[in-house]
Write an enzyme that holds these catalytic residues in place. Structure first.
Site: not given
Ligand code: DGY
Length: 322
Positions: A235, A264, A283
């Site tokens: 993250r 993002e 992402h």
């Molecule tokens: C997750 O599954 O947490 C990925 O980062 C997609 O948001």
């Protein structure tokens, strides 16, 4: 029984819902939090794909929901304590995206080490010139040390790839010891400070929480090796972007690969996108056909269980059943 789905998800998940006799509605556009609260009124369940902020106020307004099923492993967008208090089970999709996400971390590591994105842009910009023996050199990864911050399923897959491909030594820092990684990969548990000081590549795979927010900041980057590469596929909130940029500018660290940013989407004018030793992806960690299908199935199974009043197969807040 009916469910509201915030984005189109793979058919495999929709088929399961249909077979279970659950009618579903897919949002026709991205909804703001207030709009979503309104839309959810006639629905029994929410399948949330994308960045719906389910904070305490949102959950209170939607306390009629029998289940919130997340199309993600991360659950940092949901106030889990509030969901538990309100008796709403929350499901996520762990495990099925571990390989794909680790692939992305590995891809970024390699791309940064060879300045791949920068060199690609040189071609687009008409700057591919003659052979230059000392221009734009990358660095090799053979026998280097991989430091994993958060050695769970995804971190394990990343470590396994790095060990197999480049015979890298594995060190890690975690809340608890990962015996499987220690046994299979010779991984060594180290303190956070030692992780920073010893890693040639530091790859972040931890959950985002109050505890990990902004952990990779100026102070942390200053403790890293000057030749090191920082990778974050977890993250964006785990690193401080201003401090990262400064660490790259000052050559406190050598390069960075990010699949996650804060915020993002990243601003297309962000100076990080122009740096030779930086590779950024939008992402896409779990974005393969196989993984997204598996996530859809898992999210549908959680939703179905929640709607039937059964325990979710992958429950984030088991205390809700206490
Ligand atoms: C997750 O599954 O947490 C990925 O980062 C997609 O948001």
């Amino acid at each position: 029984m009916n469910i509201f789905i915030t984005k189109q998800i793979p058919q495999a998940g929709l088929d399961l819902l249909r077979e279970a006799g659950i009618s579903y509605t897919i949002a026709e556009k991205t909804l703001l939090q207030d709009e979503l609260i309104d839309r959810l009124k006639p629905f029994d369940a929410l399948l949330s794909a994308g960045f719906v902020k389910a904070d305490a106020a949102f959950l209170q307004a939607c306390s009629h929901l029998k289940v919130v099923s997340l199309f993600s492993v991360g659950f940092d967008n949901v106030d889990i304590a509030a969901a538990t208090r309100l008796g709403i089970p929350v499901g996520n999709t762990p495990g099925v995206l571990s390989r794909a996400t680790a692939d992305t971390a590995f891809l970024l590591m390699l791309a940064v080490s060879r300045k791949a994105f920068y060199n690609y842009h040189k071609i687009l910009d008409g700057k591919w010139q003659e052979f230059e023996p000392v221009a734009d050199l990358g660095m090799e990864l053979y026998g280097k040390t991989l430091g994993v911050f958060g050695l769970g399923k995804i971190g394990y897959e990343m470590a396994k790839k790095c060990r197999a491909a480049f015979d890298m030594d594995i060190i890690y820092h975690n809340r608890s010891h990962n015996e499987m990684a220690e046994r299979d990969l010779g991984a060594r548990y180290v303190t956070f400070e030692a992780l920073l000081a010893q890693s040639d590549v530091l790859s972040v795979h931890a959950n985002f929480s109050l505890e990990t927010k902004g952990l990779f900041n100026k102070e942390a980057f200053e403790q890293m090796k000057p030749g090191s590469i920082f990778i974050n596929t977890a993250r964006g909130g785990l690193h401080n972007e201003t401090d990262l940029k400064e660490a790259l500018d000052n050559q406190t660290i050598w390069g960075a690969g990010l699949d996650v940013t804060n915020p993002e989407p990243m601003d297309p004018q962000n100076p990080l996108l122009k740096m030779p030793n930086v590779c950024v992806l939008p992402h896409i960690g779990s974005a393969t056909v196989e993984t997204r299908n598996a996530m859809a199935v898992m999210a549908a199974k959680n939703a179905i269980a929640g709607l039937k009043g059964e325990r979710l197969p992958t429950i984030v807040n088991p205390d809700v059943y206490a």
